[in-house]
Design an enzyme around this catalytic site. Structure first.
Site, PDB file in Angstrom:
ATOM      1  CG  ASP A  19      21.868 -50.285  39.942  1.00 37.75           C
ATOM      2  OD1 ASP A  19      22.055 -51.465  39.562  1.00 37.75           O
ATOM      3  OD2 ASP A  19      21.781 -49.966  41.139  1.00 37.75           O
ATOM      4  CG  HIS A  36      24.317 -57.172  32.099  1.00 36.72           C
ATOM      5  ND1 HIS A  36      24.137 -56.174  33.026  1.00 36.72           N
ATOM      6  CD2 HIS A  36      24.662 -58.284  32.808  1.00 36.72           C
ATOM      7  CE1 HIS A  36      24.375 -56.658  34.243  1.00 36.72           C
ATOM      8  NE2 HIS A  36      24.688 -57.931  34.138  1.00 36.72           N
ATOM      9  CG  LEU A 130      29.122 -37.243  24.251  1.00 36.88           C
ATOM     10  CD1 LEU A 130      28.715 -36.365  25.434  1.00 36.88           C
ATOM     11  CD2 LEU A 130      28.079 -38.330  24.044  1.00 36.88           C
TER      12      LEU A 130
HETATM   13  C1  FPP Z   1      24.130 -52.713  36.769  1.00 37.44           C
HETATM   14  O1  FPP Z   1      22.974 -53.481  36.787  1.00 37.44           O
HETATM   15  C2  FPP Z   1      24.766 -52.751  35.469  1.00 37.44           C
HETATM   16  C3  FPP Z   1      26.000 -53.252  35.208  1.00 37.44           C
HETATM   17  C4  FPP Z   1      26.864 -53.842  36.244  1.00 37.44           C
HETATM   18  C5  FPP Z   1      26.558 -53.308  33.852  1.00 37.44           C
HETATM   19  C6  FPP Z   1      26.256 -52.148  32.942  1.00 37.44           C
HETATM   20  C7  FPP Z   1      26.508 -52.575  31.569  1.00 37.44           C
HETATM   21  C8  FPP Z   1      25.732 -52.287  30.505  1.00 37.44           C
HETATM   22  C9  FPP Z   1      24.551 -51.394  30.581  1.00 37.44           C
HETATM   23  C10 FPP Z   1      26.073 -52.902  29.217  1.00 37.44           C
HETATM   24  C11 FPP Z   1      26.335 -51.974  28.120  1.00 37.44           C
HETATM   25  C12 FPP Z   1      27.505 -51.149  28.314  1.00 37.44           C
HETATM   26  C13 FPP Z   1      28.310 -50.685  27.330  1.00 37.44           C
HETATM   27  C14 FPP Z   1      29.240 -49.622  27.684  1.00 37.44           C
HETATM   28  C15 FPP Z   1      28.281 -51.150  25.937  1.00 37.44           C
HETATM   29  P1  FPP Z   1      22.878 -54.683  37.824  1.00 37.44           P
HETATM   30  O2  FPP Z   1      23.324 -55.921  37.140  1.00 37.44           O
HETATM   31  O3  FPP Z   1      23.601 -54.332  39.071  1.00 37.44           O
HETATM   32  O4  FPP Z   1      21.321 -54.730  38.095  1.00 37.44           O
HETATM   33  P2  FPP Z   1      20.590 -55.206  39.427  1.00 37.44           P
HETATM   34  O5  FPP Z   1      21.022 -54.265  40.516  1.00 37.44           O
HETATM   35  O6  FPP Z   1      19.143 -55.046  39.074  1.00 37.44           O
HETATM   36  O7  FPP Z   1      20.981 -56.628  39.663  1.00 37.44           O
END
Ligand code: FPP
Length: 243
Positions: A19, A36, A130
């Site tokens: 997050d 992201h 893993l």
């Molecule tokens: C949450 O941050 C994150 C996500 C919804 C997406 C997670 C995806 C990645 C880390 C990309 C890479 C993944 C792979 C598997 C290659 P948020 O957008 O909710 O952040 P915020 O709460 O600060 O808005």
């Protein structure tokens, strides 16, 4: 930090809620999609760190069923990132003996994402290091309801009787069937919630929260979480004296 970890007590399965990508982007004056993108390096870091320590499973909450409600441009960017990251990382996954798996309502992903995932899962299927599990279009309540429905159908068809309706039977109908329950759940960015992630499987997990935003996570942060985990007393309902 790595040296302080007791290698005989490393959690078999670590679940992670990645997050804070959006807040990271905002803090750096960038578009959310770039947050992201910056979240891919930590995926690599924790996978390598976990692999080196002998962690058997890491499950990453990459996209929740609720995430479909985000603006279309962000959803598209995440799906594109998923495909490009898997394509880019597949060589190193193989080199590091990492097996890729996915849980969630995968049929709701764009067909190109499904195809890339399927291929990467097949290409890494024989790796025995893993297992990296990506939770995609994943929602825990949906998963549990679905599992209960499958048991109900078996009951109706007289394949099982009421006494077979056990915790183990339900576990076996979840996406995670065959995967041990996570012993440690990490959430980044200071949010203190489970957010519909592995609610059944996390019943006895130790929860670890860090204020760091996901794109800032590196190997050492995983070591710190594991070290913290190793210094907790896991009682499973018993008293300290009984352990
Ligand atoms: C949450 O941050 C994150 C996500 C919804 C997406 C997670 C995806 C990645 C880390 C990309 C890479 C993944 C792979 C598997 C290659 P948020 O957008 O909710 O952040 P915020 O709460 O600060 O808005």
């Amino acid at each position: 930090m790595k040296e302080r970890i007791d290698l005989s007590k490393v959690p078999k399965h670590i679940a992670i809620i990645m997050d804070g990508n959006g807040r990271w982007a905002k803090k750096h004056g960038k578009l959310r999609a770039l947050g992201h993108k910056a979240g891919v390096l930590p995926v690599r870091e924790v996978s390598e760190a976990g692999s080196e320590l002998g962690v058997e499973y890491i499950t990453l909450y990459a996209f929740s069923t609720e995430n479909w409600n985000r603006p279309k441009a962000e959803v598209d960017a995440l799906m594109t990132l998923l495909v490009s990251s898997i394509k880019k990382e597949i060589k190193d996954l193989k080199k590091n003996n990492i097996r890729l798996q996915a849980i969630g309502d995968l049929s709701s992903l764009p067909s190109i994402s499904q195809k890339t995932l399927r291929e990467a899962i097949a290409e890494t299927a024989d790796n025995d290091g893993l297992t990296l599990v990506l939770a995609l279009s994943y929602g825990s309540r949906y998963e549990i309801v679905n599992a209960a429905k499958k048991l109900a159908v078996k009951l109706k068809n007289n394949e099982i009787s009421e006494k077979d309706f056990t915790e183990l039977a339900l576990s076996n109908e979840l996406y995670t069937s065959g995967i041990p329950d996570p012993e440690l759940m990490i959430r980044t960015s200071g949010e203190l919630r489970i957010s519909n992630f592995l609610m059944w499987q996390l019943a006895y997990a130790e929860l670890y929260f860090t204020d760091k935003l996901w794109p800032d996570i590196r190997k050492n942060d995983l070591y710190e979480a594991i070290y913290d985990f190793q210094n907790r007393e896991r009682r499973f309902g018993k008293t300290s004296e009984q352990l």
